[in-house]
Design a protein around this motif. Structure first.
Motif, short mmCIF file in Angstrom:
data_model
loop_
_atom_site.label_atom_id
_atom_site.label_comp_id
_atom_site.label_asym_id
_atom_site.label_seq_id
_atom_site.Cartn_x
_atom_site.Cartn_y
_atom_site.Cartn_z
N ILE A 25 -5.32 14.10 -102.94
CA ILE A 25 -3.89 13.90 -102.69
C ILE A 25 -3.08 14.92 -103.47
O ILE A 25 -2.13 15.51 -102.96
N ASP A 26 -3.48 15.17 -104.73
CA ASP A 26 -2.78 16.17 -105.55
C ASP A 26 -2.89 17.56 -104.92
O ASP A 26 -1.90 18.30 -104.87
N ALA A 27 -4.05 17.92 -104.42
CA ALA A 27 -4.24 19.24 -103.81
C ALA A 27 -3.39 19.38 -102.56
O ALA A 27 -2.77 20.43 -102.34
N VAL A 28 -3.34 18.33 -101.74
CA VAL A 28 -2.51 18.38 -100.53
C VAL A 28 -1.04 18.57 -100.92
O VAL A 28 -0.32 19.37 -100.31
N ARG A 29 -0.59 17.87 -101.93
CA ARG A 29 0.82 18.01 -102.38
C ARG A 29 1.10 19.42 -102.88
O ARG A 29 2.17 19.96 -102.64
N ARG A 30 0.14 20.00 -103.58
CA ARG A 30 0.31 21.38 -104.08
C ARG A 30 0.45 22.38 -102.93
O ARG A 30 1.11 23.40 -103.06
N LEU A 31 -0.19 22.08 -101.82
CA LEU A 31 -0.18 23.00 -100.68
C LEU A 31 1.03 22.82 -99.77
O LEU A 31 1.30 23.67 -98.92
N GLN A 32 1.77 21.73 -99.92
CA GLN A 32 2.94 21.50 -99.06
C GLN A 32 4.10 22.40 -99.42
O GLN A 32 4.31 22.83 -100.47
N ASP A 36 -12.11 19.57 -98.35
CA ASP A 36 -13.16 18.73 -97.78
C ASP A 36 -14.14 18.24 -98.84
O ASP A 36 -14.59 17.09 -98.80
N THR A 37 -14.43 19.07 -99.83
CA THR A 37 -15.34 18.65 -100.90
C THR A 37 -14.73 17.54 -101.73
O THR A 37 -15.41 16.59 -102.11
N LEU A 38 -13.45 17.66 -102.03
CA LEU A 38 -12.77 16.58 -102.76
C LEU A 38 -12.89 15.27 -102.01
O LEU A 38 -13.14 14.21 -102.61
N HIS A 39 -12.73 15.32 -100.70
CA HIS A 39 -12.81 14.11 -99.88
C HIS A 39 -14.24 13.56 -99.86
O HIS A 39 -14.46 12.37 -100.08
N VAL A 40 -15.21 14.42 -99.61
CA VAL A 40 -16.60 13.98 -99.51
C VAL A 40 -17.10 13.40 -100.83
O VAL A 40 -17.85 12.42 -100.84
N LEU A 41 -16.68 13.98 -101.95
CA LEU A 41 -17.12 13.49 -103.26
C LEU A 41 -16.27 12.33 -103.77
O LEU A 41 -16.44 11.88 -104.90
N HIS A 42 -15.35 11.86 -102.94
CA HIS A 42 -14.50 10.69 -103.25
C HIS A 42 -13.57 10.92 -104.46
O HIS A 42 -13.31 10.00 -105.22
N PHE A 43 -13.06 12.14 -104.59
CA PHE A 43 -12.04 12.42 -105.59
C PHE A 43 -10.69 12.26 -104.90
O PHE A 43 -9.97 13.22 -104.65
N ASP A 44 -10.35 11.03 -104.57
CA ASP A 44 -9.17 10.75 -103.76
C ASP A 44 -7.87 11.21 -104.42
O ASP A 44 -7.01 11.80 -103.78
N ASP A 45 -7.72 10.94 -105.72
CA ASP A 45 -6.49 11.36 -106.42
C ASP A 45 -6.37 12.88 -106.45
O ASP A 45 -5.28 13.43 -106.25
N ALA A 46 -7.47 13.57 -106.69
CA ALA A 46 -7.45 15.03 -106.70
C ALA A 46 -7.16 15.58 -105.31
O ALA A 46 -6.47 16.59 -105.17
#
Length: 103
Positions: free
Chosen positions: A96-103, A84-94
């Motif tokens: 997406i990368d975090a979501v991929r790491r969790l899949q 959520d912090t990545l999203h709120v701070l607009h670190f969009d690439d990070a």
């Protein structure tokens, strides 16, 4: 029973921190600079977690390596927690990368 505090019941922050400037008294330029510093500090810690601790739940900042604490010994917990912090701070690439790491 005690009633919950209402906003009007709470003390004024300026009474307790007389030397602290009000956020509203800062210029837009000052607020932007503070926001950017917060983003930089957050990303510094996040990068170190990825490099030095992942998939452990935490990074021990004193030794820059993974740490496991009994109450939070869930693999990738920090990565889940930070989405959520990545999203709120607009670190969009990070994000997406975090979501991929969790899949």
């Amino acid at each position: 029973p005690t009633r919950p505090a209402r906003p009007t019941d709470l003390p004024s922050p300026s009474r307790h921190c007389p030397k602290s400037p009000s956020l509203f008294s800062l210029t837009q330029s000052d607020r932007d600079a503070i926001a950017e510093e917060i983003r930089e500090l957050f990303m510094h810690g996040y990068r170190h977690y990825l490099e030095d601790a992942m998939p452990a739940p935490q990074l021990d900042p004193l030794v820059c390596r993974s740490a496991r604490f009994p109450l939070s010994d869930i693999p990738y917990m920090t990565l889940y927690d930070v989405l959520d912090t990545l999203h709120v701070l607009h670190f969009d690439d990070a994000f997406i990368d975090a979501v991929r790491r969790l899949q």
